[in-house]
Design a protein around this motif. Structure first.
Motif, mmCIF file in Angstrom:
data_model
loop_
_atom_site.group_PDB
_atom_site.id
_atom_site.type_symbol
_atom_site.label_atom_id
_atom_site.label_comp_id
_atom_site.label_asym_id
_atom_site.label_seq_id
_atom_site.Cartn_x
_atom_site.Cartn_y
_atom_site.Cartn_z
ATOM 1 N N CYS A 41 36.792 33.619 30.084
ATOM 2 C CA CYS A 41 36.314 34.998 30.149
ATOM 3 C C CYS A 41 37.254 35.928 29.378
ATOM 4 O O CYS A 41 36.807 36.799 28.622
ATOM 5 C CB CYS A 41 36.215 35.424 31.617
ATOM 6 N N ARG A 42 38.551 35.756 29.540
ATOM 7 C CA ARG A 42 39.514 36.573 28.802
ATOM 8 C C ARG A 42 39.400 36.308 27.294
ATOM 9 O O ARG A 42 39.514 37.236 26.476
ATOM 10 C CB ARG A 42 40.928 36.276 29.285
ATOM 11 N N PHE A 72 39.563 39.179 41.828
ATOM 12 C CA PHE A 72 39.709 37.719 41.870
ATOM 13 C C PHE A 72 40.854 37.178 41.013
ATOM 14 O O PHE A 72 41.362 36.097 41.286
ATOM 15 C CB PHE A 72 38.403 37.045 41.438
ATOM 16 N N TRP A 73 41.237 37.899 39.953
ATOM 17 C CA TRP A 73 42.272 37.381 39.068
ATOM 18 C C TRP A 73 43.650 37.950 39.385
ATOM 19 O O TRP A 73 44.632 37.574 38.739
ATOM 20 C CB TRP A 73 41.927 37.668 37.603
ATOM 21 N N GLY A 74 43.689 38.885 40.330
ATOM 22 C CA GLY A 74 44.968 39.471 40.710
ATOM 23 C C GLY A 74 45.638 40.242 39.596
ATOM 24 O O GLY A 74 46.868 40.214 39.463
ATOM 25 N N ASP A 75 44.864 40.965 38.788
ATOM 26 C CA ASP A 75 45.405 41.666 37.623
ATOM 27 C C ASP A 75 44.835 43.087 37.569
ATOM 28 O O ASP A 75 44.008 43.408 36.712
ATOM 29 C CB ASP A 75 45.060 40.893 36.350
ATOM 30 N N VAL A 100 34.585 31.904 39.231
ATOM 31 C CA VAL A 100 35.181 33.052 38.548
ATOM 32 C C VAL A 100 36.644 32.764 38.212
ATOM 33 O O VAL A 100 37.122 33.097 37.124
ATOM 34 C CB VAL A 100 35.057 34.320 39.412
ATOM 35 N N LYS A 101 37.338 32.132 39.117
ATOM 36 C CA LYS A 101 38.734 31.776 38.856
ATOM 37 C C LYS A 101 38.831 30.625 37.849
ATOM 38 O O LYS A 101 39.712 30.619 36.984
ATOM 39 C CB LYS A 101 39.423 31.396 40.163
ATOM 40 N N GLU A 102 37.917 29.680 37.964
ATOM 41 C CA GLU A 102 37.912 28.542 37.047
ATOM 42 C C GLU A 102 37.715 28.976 35.605
ATOM 43 O O GLU A 102 38.310 28.409 34.679
ATOM 44 C CB GLU A 102 36.803 27.573 37.471
#
Length: 685
Positions: free
Chosen positions: A377-378, A454-457, A370-372
């Motif tokens: 994704c964005r 997970f993305w800290g946003d 998910v982080k990779e």
């Protein structure tokens, strides 16, 4: 019963033959040896003493091998046959055939054994369109120890090289053996057919592939490991177990390795026409099989992310952030006679990419992926907002920019006449189908979870949730057909509804965009007599102007479509309706020996008593192969929940007991059990 399209395949290579094992291409049948979207053998005909052979029987041993038992002459000669011929065939990196000739006579025999071999090197698109118009040079070279068939056009070159373990006489049209057999003696030879695909720079493109292994033993081991790693399904139902195993094996066969991507595999769409990567099909298949083969999701996501659109290209319908539709390696793609190198003309794969990433994490706990893939994704979400909204009203629309060879309809119902008004007229462009808006809603909600966790946003997460809520409100206002109490199939560019009742409304349920006070009416339509045939939900309701029970997207039943509809019904609490659909589709599977086709006829079950085959349906096809697996998940109510697997079974009558053992996920491996009421008439039928 003999078949004229015996099919064996292994990821990137497949063979379609007659029931004798012969390959003899005709305009109406995709017969031959195919790899990388090219037919490498169009003729492969065995004769003994100048006589064609006839099949006593054949055996599809595994997806990658077959055996044919033959005799000379017509059926009336079988009782007196003094000669047996066995052809053992396997694909896996190359094409191998073992010939065995047995003399049952009391006298010695002298035999002239010949294989006529040739290739038109047709592009798969040319075969499908029944127009093989080669612009390059076809050649054949007979050497002392091999036959080389080839095609060259500029730096595009394809070759077929044939060798034999027994000494053969090669000519440009094939090869032959002179064999003397004593009484009860046998003769054998191993024939190998290698395919070579040369691209720019003279490199063999096939060197980038990591096959499952060229030898039968390696292929067998690979299949055994694949089945071993999947959950075990034990059931009292008379054919669910065999259908599940058939699906697992076909899923193994459909694993496809794109070139230059390190041997990773994802589901190819289907045989014969779509043995390549498809964004939509690979994603939806990965969703279907997540509880059973989660590794496919990870590789599908990574491969599609690596090929995500980065620029504006009208020929390929490419935009930044857009997920590809289809990737081809044949001649027509290489010379840009069609845009599939890759082609991006689909409106659904991009939001579905986001949905799969979130669903995969819920099952696997693979936060690293998910982080990779955060950037990709964005970018996909930006495509939904910035490039897909062609009208400026917040919906996903599509209109092809490649007006010569691009797809007109860029939704899953991609045939030319699948979208129409109530009176049967076709709308103009751009077009927006209902399920695309559901996918966009689901993608935003799922991306909000990933952004927050997970993305800290958290600010981005709040924004996505606001946008999803606004989309849901607008959609339920603009798409609702008041006089029918269902959602329109699509809108045209002026906002007019294509007010026809279709299976697309079931996709709205699994996306979650349907208002809860309207869900009951949608469920009623889906299992009502206009849409539900008894076998499954029709793509278009009976009574609509363009309804046709054997119309590709206008009345046939698509198993994959039904599996997602059933999943959506469970999401909204309609367990009985979901079980009804699951029961119908699984009943239909037994008429196809457990291998559900791409589509079958939408005739009423009481009328036909068996599902009517659609003449050109792909089989096996990836998302039809995944259908029984998603239906098992749906019937058992298998859902990841707060790091654990939740089980909430609702089985149709007649299903009996089901055990699904060793379900993989972030919880390790767990078992699920369910018991339904048995139908004693069904068990004795």
């Amino acid at each position: 019963m003999p078949r004229s399209n015996i099919r064996i395949l292994d990821g990137n290579t497949f063979v379609v033959s007659e029931d004798t094992g012969d390959l003899e291409a005709t305009p109406s049948e995709p017969t031959g040896l195919f790899s990388l979207d090219t037919r490498f053998l169009s003729k492969w005909v065995l004769t003994v003493n100048g006589e064609r052979l006839n099949a006593l029987s054949y055996d599809d041993l595994q997806y990658y091998e077959a055996r044919f038992f033959l005799v000379p002459g017509m059926a009336t000669h079988y009782v007196d046959a003094k000669l047996s011929i066995i052809r053992e065939r396997a694909v896996g990196g190359s094409f191998r055939e073992k010939l065995i000739i047995l003399n049952h006579d009391e006298k010695p025999v002298d035999l002239e054994i010949r294989m006529d071999a040739g290739s038109d090197f047709a592009d798969l698109f040319q075969v499908k369109d029944e127009i093989v118009n080669k612009k390059g040079e076809i050649y054949a070279e007979a050497e002392t120890d091999r036959l080389r068939l080839g095609y060259r056009r500029g730096n595009f070159r394809r070759e077929t090289v044939v060798t034999s373990s027994a000494t053969a006489r090669y000519d440009k049209n094939g090869f032959a053996y002179s064999v003397h057999l004593e009484p009860n003696e046998q003769w054998a030879t191993d024939i190998e057919v290698q395919t070579i695909a040369v691209g720019p720079g003279g490199r063999d493109l096939r060197m980038g592939l990591t096959g499952h292994g060229p030898e039968r033993q390696a292929l067998q081991h690979d299949l055994e490991q694949w089945v071993k790693n999947a959950p075990k399904v034990n059931t009292e139902h008379p054919w669910l177990g065999s259908t599940y195993r058939r699906s697992l094996i076909d899923l193994a066969a459909l694993r496809y390795s794109p070139l230059s991507l390190g041997g990773q595999t994802l589901p190819a769409a289907g045989l014969p026409w779509f043995m390549t990567m498809f964004g939509r099909d690979s994603i939806l298949t990965s969703l279907q099989v997540l509880p059973f083969a989660p590794s496919l999701s990870k590789t599908t996501l990574r491969i599609l992310a690596a090929l995500q659109g980065t620029r504006f290209d009208d020929f390929r319908d490419e935009d930044p952030g857009r997920i590809l539709h289809e990737f081809r390696y044949g001649e027509t793609a290489a010379f840009e006679e069609q845009p599939h190198s890759p082609y991006y003309g689909t409106a659904d794969a991009t939001p579905l990419f986001v949905i799969l990433l979130d669903e995969y994490e819920k099952w696997s706990g693979d936060v690293a992926l998910v982080k990779e893939l955060e950037r990709e994704c964005r970018a996909a979400l930006r495509w939904v907002d910035d490039y897909a909204d062609l009208v400026g009203n917040g919906y996903i629309w599509y209109e092809r920019r490649n007006t010569d060879t691009g797809l007109e309809n860029q939704c899953w119902k991609d045939s030319w006449d699948s979208l129409h008004y109530r009176d049967g007229r076709l709308p103009g462009f751009p077009r927006a189908t209902c399920e695309l808006q559901g996918y966009a809603y689901d993608a935003k909600m799922r991306a909000a979870r990933m952004a927050r966790e997970f993305w800290g946003d958290p600010a981005f997460a709040d924004q996505l949730e606001r946008e999803a809520a606004q989309l849901k409100e607008r959609f339920n206002r603009d798409w609702w057909v008041a006089d029918g109490e269902y959602y329109a199939l699509a809108l045209d560019a002026e906002g007019r509804q294509l007010a026809v009742l279709s299976s697309n409304i079931g996709h709205l349920l699994w996306s979650g965009i349907v208002e809860h006070d309207r869900a009951a009416k949608i469920a009623e339509h889906l299992v009502g007599p206009r849409l539900f045939s008894g076998w499954g939900v029709r793509t278009l309701a009976e009574g609509e102007v363009r309804y046709n029970p054997i119309g590709y997207h206008n009345g046939t039943i698509w198993p994959f479509d039904n599996s997602f509809i059933a999943w959506g019904l469970r999401r909204y609490g309609f367990a009985e309706e979901a079980a009804t659909i699951a029961n119908g589709i699984l009943d239909a599977a037994r008429f196809f020996d457990g291998r559900l086709p791409e589509a079958f006829g939408g005739y009423d079950r009481e009328l036909t008593r068996f599902p009517v085959e659609y003449p050109t349906a792909c089989s096996p096809q990836a998302w039809s192969t995944g259908t029984p697996l998603l239906l098992i998940r749906t019937m058992l109510g298998l859902e990841p929940h707060e790091g654990h697997l939740s089980v909430d079974p609702r089985l149709p009558i007649g299903m009996g007991r089901i055990e699904v053992l060793d379900i993989p996920g972030r919880w390790g491996r767990v078992d699920a059990f369910a018991r339904g009421r048995l139908d004693m008439h069904q068990l004795t039928a």
